[in-house]
Design an enzyme around this catalytic site. Structure first.
Site, mmCIF file in Angstrom:
data_model
loop_
_atom_site.group_PDB
_atom_site.id
_atom_site.type_symbol
_atom_site.label_atom_id
_atom_site.label_comp_id
_atom_site.label_asym_id
_atom_site.label_seq_id
_atom_site.Cartn_x
_atom_site.Cartn_y
_atom_site.Cartn_z
ATOM 1 N N CYS A 128 0.809 -1.232 0.000
ATOM 2 C CA CYS A 128 0.000 0.000 0.000
ATOM 3 C C CYS A 128 0.839 1.278 0.000
ATOM 4 O O CYS A 128 0.287 2.371 -0.126
ATOM 5 C CB CYS A 128 -0.966 0.004 1.172
ATOM 6 N N HIS A 183 -2.251 7.513 2.480
ATOM 7 C CA HIS A 183 -2.864 6.225 2.139
ATOM 8 C C HIS A 183 -4.199 6.124 2.882
ATOM 9 O O HIS A 183 -4.300 6.451 4.061
ATOM 10 C CB HIS A 183 -1.936 5.084 2.551
ATOM 11 N N ASN A 186 -10.134 0.703 1.548
ATOM 12 C CA ASN A 186 -8.685 0.645 1.324
ATOM 13 C C ASN A 186 -8.417 -0.043 -0.012
ATOM 14 O O ASN A 186 -8.583 -1.252 -0.131
ATOM 15 C CB ASN A 186 -8.023 -0.111 2.476
#
Ligand code: COA
Length: 311
Positions: free
Chosen positions: A109, A236, A266
């Site tokens: 990520c 993020h 996410n």
């Protein structure tokens, strides 16, 4: 003086919207728990990593006013490639009709910030590359156990992209960057081939806040930029509480954060470009604005960069 500018951007989300209520109906969870603990209200499932990447990439090229053949470097950040071989960037490169080189990059990520810094460095390195398409695309729903309430409500699918163009008269795009990794933390977040994401959520949370704050602080110092000079913070999009903790500890202005996780969940590599694209489309960026990017993910990786918006 020479540097790169972000001249185009685009995004892609699958059509299928999955609300918290749908998980509430199937699993031992609730909309209230998910919203309070994560900030996520709905997310999108569907598509493939290449199809989402192609849609986002095509939109970014069009926004830049370019033809795909003018792109000579394609960097695709993904942790969910369509195939083991070849790289998913090969499919994207072929279907878009790009020129030059293409490769996948996997830093989980944190991958999109790694990809942005890598592409900028390659454009700055010499006469080899002029225009880069930097895509983040992931289909985490394909590696998530939809019966596991601790991960099913978090992960989702999407893609985002920017075009970087090298210009002789431009100032440097990246003022400072920090890419890092602590491999000893591999066991707290991983997915075996053919398996599902396994995560120690509380530990990931704790480590993520610590690593991203240290890393962001480092790049702010290296760039000689104070927190109040940051026009947009693009973190993020994993958990609103992680973002809030970062904002507080770094002394950033809360209203300057780019947040999309309430509607996207996410999306790993896609989360940073989705947040950036939404902010740019909303007119939240002006030429010369400073952006602080931040990512963290499995590995455990982290990445930060202070970037000048030049579009
Ligand atoms: N609904 C209801 N309860 C849930 C739940 C859900 N969807 N998921 C977990 N729980 C339960 C746990 O089982 C636990 O129950 P217990 O106390 O009986 O054992 C309880 O909620 C608290 O769990 P905990 O993990 O301490 O909650 P938390 O406040 O840390 O929130 C996360 C859990 C996963 C939301 C949070 O830890 C997190 O976001 N971590 C970071 C994850 C991340 O960013 N991952 C991606 C990295 S790229």
């Amino acid at each position: 003086m020479s540097g790169s500018v972000i001249s185009g951007w685009g995004s892609a989300l699958p059509e299928k919207v999955v609300t918290n209520a749908e998980f509430e109906a199937r699993l031992d969870t609730s909309d209230a728990w998910i919203v309070e603990r994560t900030g996520i209200r709905e997310r999108r499932f569907g598509g493939t990593t290449s199809s989402l990447a192609i849609e986002a990439g095509a939109a970014a090229i069009e926004k830049a006013g370019l033809e795909p053949g003018q792109i000579d470097l394609l960097v695709l950040s993904t942790t969910t490639p369509d195939k083991t071989v070849p790289a998913t960037s090969s499919t994207v490169h072929a279907q878009l009709g790009c020129s030059g080189a293409a490769f996948d990059l996997n830093a989980a990520c944190a991958g999109y910030v790694y990809a942005l810094v890598t592409a900028d460095a390659m454009l700055s390195a010499g006469p080899g590359f002029r225009r880069a398409l930097v895509i983040g695309s992931d289909t985490l729903s394909t590696i998530t156990d939809m019966e596991d309430r601790s991960t099913a409500v978090l992960f989702a699918d999407g893609a985002g992209a920017v075009v970087l163009e090298h210009r002789e008269e431009a100032e440097p795009l990246v003022l400072a960057s920090d890419l890092g990794l602590d491999g000893s933390l591999l066991p707290i977040l991983y997915c075996e081939h053919g398996g599902y994401m396994k995560m120690e959520g509380r530990e990931v949370f704790r480590r993520a806040v610590r690593a991203t704050v240290e890393s962001a602080d480092k790049v702010l110092r290296a760039a000689g930029v104070s927190p109040d000079e940051i026009a947009l913070f693009v973190p993020h999009q994993a958990n609103l509480r992680i973002i809030d903790a970062m904002v507080q500890r770094l002394g950033l202005a809360p209203e300057r954060s780019a947040i999309v996780l309430d509607t996207t969940g996410n999306t790993s590599s896609a989360s940073v470009p989705l947040a950036l694209t939404a902010a740019a489309d909303a007119g939240r960026l002006a030429p010369g604005d400073l952006i602080l990017f931040s990512g963290f993910g499995a590995g455990m990786t982290w990445a930060s960069a202070v970037v000048r918006w030049g579009a």
